[in-house]
Design a protein around this motif. Structure first.
Motif, short mmCIF file in Angstrom:
data_model
loop_
_atom_site.label_atom_id
_atom_site.label_comp_id
_atom_site.label_asym_id
_atom_site.label_seq_id
_atom_site.Cartn_x
_atom_site.Cartn_y
_atom_site.Cartn_z
N LEU A 142 4.03 3.41 2.69
CA LEU A 142 3.02 4.43 2.41
C LEU A 142 3.68 5.73 1.96
O LEU A 142 4.58 6.24 2.63
CB LEU A 142 2.18 4.70 3.66
CG LEU A 142 0.96 5.61 3.44
CD1 LEU A 142 -0.07 4.90 2.59
CD2 LEU A 142 0.35 6.04 4.77
N ILE A 156 0.84 -1.20 0.00
CA ILE A 156 0.00 0.00 0.00
C ILE A 156 0.87 1.25 0.00
O ILE A 156 1.71 1.45 0.87
CB ILE A 156 -0.96 0.01 1.21
CG1 ILE A 156 -2.00 -1.10 1.07
CG2 ILE A 156 -1.65 1.36 1.33
CD1 ILE A 156 -3.01 -1.14 2.18
N LEU A 185 -3.15 6.04 0.95
CA LEU A 185 -4.21 5.87 1.94
C LEU A 185 -5.05 7.14 1.98
O LEU A 185 -4.52 8.23 2.19
CB LEU A 185 -3.62 5.60 3.33
CG LEU A 185 -4.64 5.51 4.49
CD1 LEU A 185 -5.62 4.36 4.26
CD2 LEU A 185 -3.91 5.34 5.82
N LEU A 200 2.31 -0.53 7.35
CA LEU A 200 2.31 0.29 6.14
C LEU A 200 3.71 0.88 5.94
O LEU A 200 3.90 2.10 5.98
CB LEU A 200 1.28 1.42 6.27
CG LEU A 200 -0.19 0.99 6.39
CD1 LEU A 200 -1.06 2.17 6.76
CD2 LEU A 200 -0.68 0.36 5.10
#
Length: 1733
Positions: A1193, A1165, A1168, A1190
């Motif tokens: 990110l 990921i 977000l 994460l």
């Protein structure tokens, strides 16, 4: 009035029972009367049977009576609400298409009831939902569409009233709950309703509005700024509307301004102006309309104004600029006044306030003021400052504009709305400066003893609930000596304060909705002009009111008066308007205490009257109103105000006819001459309705005629009053209703020439003409025919007919050319055409056969034809051109129908685009293909795009068999199937294999569906490929028998599929091939729960490919974020969490198997987004191992998370974050702390927007100063709309920004410095005022620059352009103060407007310096007397109310370069001719434009010797003359003047428009030897245009256009002479909309048109001959056109006269204007008789 459907059915049943039983009882009575045993004994058996029959009938009728206990018996048939015209300005943009299409799909989806739209103010939500409502109405998706605006502080009862008005309901004073039940009951009687609630600010309980979830046909469309509100109202689906992109903003701006914006000098400014609008359509529209047609100088000024108001939001800047550009002070005053009146403004209230304030200084009459106000409102609408409302009596000022207007008014107004908190009154200084106060004081505890506001001229106070009690002290009004308008609403006032008598300047007093005691003191307000008691509860209108001799308007409507003191009304001799809407019973009480109708006779100035007099006998015999222009007068008990429609004509007369009220004849005769809507109740009348209706002089304005309830009426008009060979004409009648006239024989009784046998059975005959009739309603009448057989000129009767409604009748009629056909509620109808010869059996009867053709039909709706077996025959061909243009077909509730389309119709209807079939109980197939011949097939490509089949329980096939390529359906893009219980498959294989356009497929609640595509026989071993290249949405729900997509070997491909819902398909044995490549998935809480309950391996392919996941709609207060579910997505790169009530995203410790698994959890990921998470307090708490969850990110976006105070703990965990965007987090106080800032090593972009309480970006932890923090990679920092921000950081730390290159600071009004501590920005060279803005500031360092921005004032600069605008004190010596500063020699353009004290513009010395001046524009300088000017090419003078002279004798001729163009627009009212000017000004003039001069009677004033032209106009040699909007101009050149010389001989172009007093263009002595173009438009005074002698001089004429001139009978006037008139160069003649034109010339002239190649003749109904000689043949003319586009082909063998005659005959005999036919509730077996043609 419409009787409810259930009541109608009950009445039919009662009639049948009565008719049947009467005959049986009559037979038994006859037997019972007979005697037996030689007549000595009664017939006991017969009498027993009779009594038994009576008992049975009593029981039967008792049952019927119980069944007849209806809650609703009837309701008003109100017109459809105005849902507006298409508004493509916003919808056409890509950013709107998704939402627009989604809304329309949701409106069509039976599973969705509540739809929501949300977005910030000014973004265009209202436009979008209203456009959706308009489109839904146009597509006939709903029977009723209701659009209601909701105020910021919603009043449930007002919303209920607004909705009820559309349905014709009066809810009265009942409770909210009772109103809700009444609305709910009414909704249940509508099959399909759309209710649009716009601008909702807080959650509403739809149940309170009568909108219940069990109303299956009711949909609700909501618009709000907040998604939270929509969530709270349980919307099924929501759509967000964002700002326009830069490209879209430019397109919208350019579309409104025009192509001139592309010029280099404007484009540069326009781009900057648009950027200030922040993508808000409302702001863009307001600015675009303000700048359209404005000069470059004004554009520059506008940009500077926008830059000066940088601290304001984009919407305010746009509104302020539009306000500044309004053309007059009265426009500005009324705009600001509107802002005091709230969200939805009643025009009549605004009128009363406007008159009270005296805004229209030069207008005294109420009607004139109303017209002036309507014009102002239209101008404000054109400027996008006001908008249309739900009715024509209101308009809307949206809240965002209202707030901006109040901000513009600033400290001059005090406005308090119901929900506003009000702790204390303003201080004394503020009160003394107030000019207007508007209070809704539900929250005010007390009023001051004395209101000290010496400048106050407007005071409005009141409550939302009637009878609110507020104590007003006796001296309350002592401090308001200048008050002109006082409005006290919904208050309980036992008395008015004595100090009210001190209000000597009071002009308007409104006491609406009040409970009033003694009001005699009002009689002391002797200057009062407007007095209103609308809806008030008051016992007596006291005699003191009769002292108000200046009163112009008195409103007593809907007030509960018991007494109107005798003599009060008759003393108000200046009264112009009296409104007594609602019934007043005590007229002329016996004790003499009450007013009588005779008092109305004294009101000789009355121009408007609304009154109901229940007893016609109380009316005086000679009552008349000579000046009455608007009226709604009801006479008799039959009428009530409940039956009065607000949309009715302003001249409405409703009478209850009575043979004993002949004394009303005088009143009726006087009113009929102007009446537009006439309603007659004939229950007490005779056999003929009225003799007055046959008098043509009384019917010239009649537009609506409604006649009802005449049990004895046989005729409407008396034929004996009609002269032989004469007719009765209703020239303007558009709507005719004949209702409940059971004995009606014909509209007109027998005339003096008698009835012909041809006409005796017809309702209408040749004695009566309705040339403009559009709507005809016939209800409960028993005539056999509407029109007679072989009626001559049938087209004269039906050419404009749009709607025909026949209820409970049995008639025959034929309309062959329609665009819309609706046949509704005709339960016995089987066929459209009646046949006298061999009738087919009922099973073979089709609605349409070969006898009927509809070549223009585009839409057809067939509903509730219970006996209909077939729409078309499957073995009889239809006419070749029939149904060929059909685009939309809706079929519903036709229970006996088995098939929609037979195969032989598919080719004919291949243009069909939308097909909707529903509620047909026995329908088995949609497309019948059994009779299709494959051998002789010819491929037909249908255009069908949307197919919707719904609730067809016996549907076996949509396609009865595979068409095998004979018909293709490749244009289908939406297919929806629902509640089709017998359907086993949807598509044949060849259809499914060729669906390249299909985007959405939905199959739900169809229990028998086993496969989506049926199997092709004989292909078991050959795999089939299905490619759905555009399919984006596939929904399969509640299909328990669905086993597979296709039962044979196959492969499927759907590369664009992004929405897949498969629910409750328990028999599905295979996974759907293809969806494994879905990249984006959106899942709700329920869907996630279902997937988590299944094995992960079941949908492994699905999880493997998903890169974007949206988690939406977790509305449970105890919602827990589904972290475990996310672990299934190995390739997830983007996660969006939207609309949920999570308090945190991750718990303190994530429970996973081990640390190694944990480390791999969501490592892919990178993006977000958290949006609409209003309970979110932490993204996660400190201590969570988010760095392991994460780790990669890069982008974090947080939007509208109202509980989030800081992002600090979470940001510390994002080691890789590069982009941070925070927006609309209204509780956030800082973004992160100092410790977090040290962890943001890779942060490159940070944008913080619209966080209202944010005080700093970085907060220092504790009391210690921060150490050094380095934002090593930060390149862009944007701080936008942060109203509380004071600095980046208020601590004393050290900050380094080594990469920072772009800083944007916008609308941060409290930010004085960037940082208190030390900091460095080595790469930063400027600060921008907005993104991509070229306006930059820099003062050496960032802190100094921020300080400069804080104190900045933008100055005016420009030496080539000078604008003097809105300087009321500017005098003629204005130049002295700027000489030496501005070098006038560089000026090119000077624009001067709204300088009310300026008398002269330039002094003689100044004129000599203006050597480069090219353009001079002067507008609205009220006392300007003289205009002198230097070397100009163009001079425009507009709205000069005191102009006396152009140029100055003090200036030598050498100073002038003699302008070429002179425009004089808006001359002073006293000007009856053009103002004097010097000869050298005129001598070089090439173009003269004169317009908008209300009193100009002649162009050139005569002075001195007879016929000598005054001053220099005689020297004019202009070649182009344009005259427009000169209503009093009687001649261009007077007959007695000296010879015009070269004045007209040089004229090349002459254009005249809207000069209705002009009867002679020019005298016969004038020659037009050089004229090439002559255009005359809307000049209604001409009978003919030019004399023969003038026509002979027009040898150069090339274009002749005459249009919209009502009285002109011929172009060239007839005369006693003859000869040849040659138009040698005339190429084009246009004659359009000339209703009186009979010929080009009726004189004995021979005309020659050797160059004529185009002649347009349009809407000239009386033009039968072009000229007298019959052999006129223009050699180059090949066609005569009906319009600019439509051709009427010329036959060379014919001459022009013959062609005109043929054209005239063809137009009269054609039915081509019939557009719409509606047939409702008609018990007939056929529609027309072919022998009636």
């Amino acid at each position: 009035m419409l009787v409810d459907m259930a009541v109608r059915a009950w009445l039919e049943q009662v009639d049948k029972v009565i008719d049947g039983e009467v005959e049986k009882v009559k037979n038994l009575e006859d037997k019972a009367e007979s005697r037996c045993f030689i007549g000595l004994c009664p017939n006991l058996k017969s009498r027993y049977l009779l009594s038994k029959k009576a008992e049975e009938d009593a029981s039967a009728f008792g049952q019927l009576i119980r069944q007849g206990a209806f809650n609703i018996v009837a309701y008003i048939d109100v017109p459809e609400p105005n849902v507006g015209v298409p508004s493509e300005s916003f919808k056409a943009f890509d950013s709107r298409k998704f939402a627009s299409r989604g809304i329309m799909e949701a409106l069509k989806d039976g599973a969705i009831q509540i739809i929501g739209v949300y977005g910030m103010a000014g973004v265009g939500k209202s436009v979008l939902v209203k456009e959706a409502a308009r489109e839904a109405h146009e597509l006939k998706l709903f029977d009723r569409v209701v659009v209601v605006g909701v105020s910021p502080n919603p009043d449930i009862q007002k919303i209920q009233d607004d909705i009820a008005e559309v349905f014709g309901l009066e809810l009265g004073e009942m409770s909210t709950a009772a109103r809700s039940r009444r609305l709910y009951a009414r909704f249940r009687h509508e099959k399909r309703i759309l209710i649009v609630l716009d601008d909702i600010r807080m959650s509403l309980d739809l149940q309170e509005l009568g909108i219940s979830g069990d109303l299956k046909g009711c949909k609700t469309l909501l618009a709000s700024r907040s998604a939270d509100v929509l969530v709270a109202m349980d919307t099924d689906i929501t759509f967000e509307i964002g700002s326009l992109t830069d490209a879209e903003s430019w397109d919208l701006f350019k579309n409104m301004v025009g192509d001139r914006v592309e010029t280099p000098e404007l484009k540069y400014i326009a781009i900057k102006v648009i950027k200030k609008c922040a993508g808000l359509p409302l702001a863009i529209a307001a600015i675009a309309k303000a700048l359209k047609d404005k000069h470059l100088l004004e554009w520059k000024t506008a940009l500077q104004q926008l830059q000066r108001s940088e601290t304001r939001d984009a919407l305010y800047r746009g509104i302020k600029l539009s306000y500044d550009f309004l053309e007059s002070e009265e426009l500005k005053q009324i705009f600001l006044l509107c802002s005091l009146l709230g969200h939805d403004v009643y025009i009549e209230c605004l009128l009363r306030y406007t008159m009270g304030l005296g805004i229209f200084h030069d207008v005294q009459k109420v009607e004139e003021s109303r017209n002036r106000l309507l014009a102002v409102i239209n101008k404000l609408k054109a400027a996008s400052l006001l908008h249309d409302s739900y009715s024509n009596e209101h308009f809307n000022m949206i809240d965002a504009i209202c707030h901006a207007a109040l901000a513009i008014a600033d400290n001059r107004v005090l406005v308090l709305k119901p929900a506003d908190d009000f702790d204390h009154w303003p201080d004394e200084e503020r009160m003394e400066n107030l000019q207007s106060i508007s209070l809704r004081f539900d929250t005010i505890r007390e009023l001051p003893a004395l209101l000290n506001c010496p400048q106050l001229n407007f005071l409005s106070m009141g409550s939302n609930r009637m009878g609110f009690s507020m104590n007003m002290q006796p001296d309350f009004f002592k401090g308001t000596p200048n008050l002109r308008v006082l409005n006290l609403a919904n208050m309980h006032l036992s008395y008015l304060p004595p100090s009210i008598r001190l209000l000597e300047h009071l002009r308007t007093l409104s006491l609406d909705g009040c409970v009033l005691g003694d009001i005699a003191i009002v009689g002391e307000l002797l200057n009062l002009e407007i007095l209103s008691f609308l809806g008030s509860d008051i016992e007596v209108l006291p005699e003191e009111i009769g002292r108000l001799l200046k009163l112009k308007l008195l409103d007593l409507s809907y007030s509960r008066f018991k007494t109107i003191s005798a003599g009060v009304l008759s003393r108000l001799i200046r009264l112009e308007e009296l409104d007594m809407s609602e019934r007043f019973d005590p007229w002329g009480a016996e004790d003499g205490s009450n007013a009588t109708p005779a008092e109305l006779m004294a009101l000789s100035s009355l121009t408007a009257l609304k009154v109901h007099i229940p007893d016609a006998r109380s009316m005086p015999k000679d009552l008349a109103f000579p000046k009455l222009r608007r009226f709604k007068i009801l006479i008799g008990e039959a009428w009530t105000w409940w039956s009065v429609d607000k949309n009715e004509s302003s001249r409405t007369l409703k009478l209850e006819l009575d043979t004993n009220t002949d004394h009303l004849d005088f009143l009726v005769k006087n009113l009929l001459t102007t009446t537009e809507a006439l309603y007659l109740d004939c229950r007490k009348g005779g056999k003929i309705v009225s003799d007055e209706l046959s008098i043509n002089g009384g019917l010239l304005h009649l537009e609506t005629l409604h006649i009802q309830k005449g049990l004895e009426v046989q005729y409407v008009i008396n034929g004996n009053d009609i002269a032989v060979d004469d007719t009765v004409q209703f020239p303007l009648l558009q709507s005719l209703t004949l209702e409940d006239l059971p004995e009606l024989i014909s509209f007109c009784s027998e005339t003096k020439r008698g009835f012909g046998t041809l006409y005796q059975l017809a309702l209408f005959n040749e004695e009566v003409e309705f040339p403009c009739l559009e709507n005809l309603v016939l209800s409960s009448i028993n005539v056999e025919r509407i029109w007679p057989k072989q009626l001559p000129n049938m087209a004269d009767y039906t050419q404009n007919l749009k709607s025909l409604t026949i209820e409970y009748g049995d008639h025959s009629i034929k309309f062959p050319k329609l665009t819309l056909l609706e046949i509704l509620y005709c339960p016995t109808l089987q066929g459209f055409v009646y046949k006298e010869e061999k009738e087919p059996s009922s099973d073979q009867r089709a609605l349409f056969d070969e006898k009927v053709a509809f070549p223009s039909l585009e839409r057809m709706n067939i509903s509730n034809l219970r006996n209909l077996k077939m729409i078309w025959h499957n073995n009889q061909p239809s006419p070749a051109d029939s149904f060929c243009k059909l685009k939309i077909l809706e079929v519903e509730e036709c229970d006996q129908l088995l098939t929609i389309f037979p195969s032989n119709l598919l080719g004919t209807c291949q243009g069909l685009q939308t097909l909707m079939v529903s509620y047909c109980a026995n329908l088995e197939q949609v497309f019948e293909l059994e009779s299709l011949s494959i051998r002789e097939k010819q491929v037909v490509a249908t255009q069908l795009r949307e197919l919707n089949v719904f609730n067809l329980p016996k549907l076996k096939y949509i396609w009865s068999k595979d068409p095998l390529g004979a018909f293709t359906f490749s244009n289908l893009y939406v297919v929806k199937v629902r509640l089709c219980d017998s359907l086993k498959n949807v598509f044949p294989a060849t259809v499914a294999r060729n669906l390249p356009q299909l985007e959405a497929l939905k199959i739900i609640d169809s229990c028998e569906v086993e496969q989506i595509v049926s199997k092709v026989e004989g292909t078991a071993t050959v795999p089939i490929t299905f490619e759905f290249v555009r399919l984006s949405s596939l929904v399969l729900r509640d299909l328990p028998k669905l086993e597979c997509f296709y039962p044979g070997k196959h492969t499927t491909s759907w590369p664009t599929l992004n929405k897949l819902k498969v629910h409750n398909c328990i028999s599905l044995k295979e996974k759907l091939q293809g969806p494994s490549k879905i990249k984006e998935l959106s899942l709700t809480r329920d869907e996630i729960a279902l997937m988590m309950s299944q094995s992960q391996s079941t949908s492994m392919n699905l999880y493997n490919e998903i890169k974007v996941l949206k988690v939406v709609n977790y509305h449970d207060e105890s919602a827990i974020f589904p972290f475990a579910f996310l672990q299934r997505f190995d390739k997830l790169e983007k996660l969006e969490v939207i609309c949920g009530k999570f308090k945190e995203l991750f718990p303190n410790e994530v429970q996973v198997a081990d640390k190694e698994t944990d480390a791999q959890t969501l490592q892919q990921i990178k993006f977000l987004k958290l949006s609409e998470l209003h309970n979110l307090r932490h993204i996660w708490k400190q201590g969570s191992r988010t760095n392991q969850i994460l780790p990669n990110l890069e982008t974090l976006e947080v939007t509208n998370c109202g509980a989030l105070i800081s992002c600090g703990p979470a940001l510390a965990s994002f080691q890789s974050i590069t982009t941070l965007e925070i927006q609309e987090c209204q509780r956030m106080q800082n973004v992160f702390t100092s410790s977090t800032g040290q962890a943001l090593a890779h942060l490159a972009v940070m944008r913080i927007r619209e966080c209202s309480v944010l005080t700093e970006i970085l907060s220092v932890e504790g009391e210690e100063a921060t150490g050094g923090i380095i934002f090593r990679e930060l390149k862009c920092l944007e701080l936008d709309c942060l109203w509380s921000l004071t600095s980046f950081c208020s601590g004393n730390g050290t900050f380094k920004f080594p990469s920072l290159e772009q800083v944007i600071v916008r609308q941060c009004p409290r930010m004085e410095i960037f940082c208190s501590g030390a900091f460095s920005t080595p790469k930063l060279k400027s600060v921008q005022l907005s993104e991509n803005d070229e306006m930059e500031c820099w003062d050496g360092d960032l802190n100094s620059t921020i300080q400069q921005l804080y104190n900045k004032k933008v100055g005016y600069n420009g030496l080539e352009y000078l604008e003097l605008a809105r300087f009321p004190e500017l005098m003629e010596d204005w130049s002295l103060s700027i000489q030496g500063i501005i070098d006038f020699k560089l000026l090119k353009t000077v624009e001067i407007y709204n300088c009310s004290s300026l008398r002269y513009i330039f002094s003689p010395s100044m004129v000599k310096d203006l050597v480069h001046l090219e353009n001079l524009e002067i507008c609205d300088c009220k006392i300007l007397e003289e205009v002198a000017f230097p070397s100009l090419e163009k001079l425009a003078i507009m709205d000069m109310k005191n102009l006396k002279r152009i140029s100055s004798d003090q200036i030598s001729e050498d100073s002038f370069c003699r302008p070429k163009v002179l425009k004089l627009i808006g001359l002073p009212k006293q000007s009856t001719s053009l103002p004097p000017c010097t000869p050298h000004l005129i001598s070089n003039l090439q173009e003269l434009v004169v317009g908008k001069a209300d009193n100009l009677r002649e162009l050139f004033q005569c002075e001195g010797a007879p016929g000598e032209i005054k001053h220099g106009w005689a020297q004019a040699r202009f070649s182009k003359l344009s005259l427009f909007k000169l209503p009093m101009l009687t001649h261009i050149w007077e007959e007695g003047f000296q010879q015009p010389g070269e004045l007209f001989q040089n004229l090349i172009t002459l254009k005249v428009s809207e000069c209705s007093a002009l009867k002679i263009l020019v005298p016969s002595s004038v020659s037009f030897t050089n004229l090439t173009t002559l255009e005359i438009v809307e000049c209604h005074g001409f009978l003919n245009l030019i004399t023969p002698s003038t026509a002979k001089s027009m040898v150069q004429l090339q274009t002749l256009k005459i249009s919209h001139c009502e009285l002109i009978t011929e172009i060239v006037a007839p005369s006693g002479e003859d000869g040849i008139i040659s138009f040698l160069k005339l190429k084009y003649i246009g004659l359009q909309f000339l209703p009186s034109l009979t010929s080009f010339c009726s004189g004995p002239f021979t005309f020659d048109f050797p160059a004529l190649d185009k002649l347009v003749v349009r809407d000239c109904p009386n033009l039968e001959k072009f000229s007298m000689p019959d052999d006129l043949k223009p050699q180059n003319l090949e066609k005569v056109c009906l319009s600019e586009e439509e051709n009427w082909h010329w036959v060379r063998a014919h001459n022009l006269n013959t062609t005109i005659k043929d054209l005239h005959s063809a137009q009269k005999s054609s039915n081509h204007r019939v557009k719409e036919l509606k047939i409702k509730q008609w018990s007939l077996s056929h529609f027309w008789d072919p022998f009636d043609e």
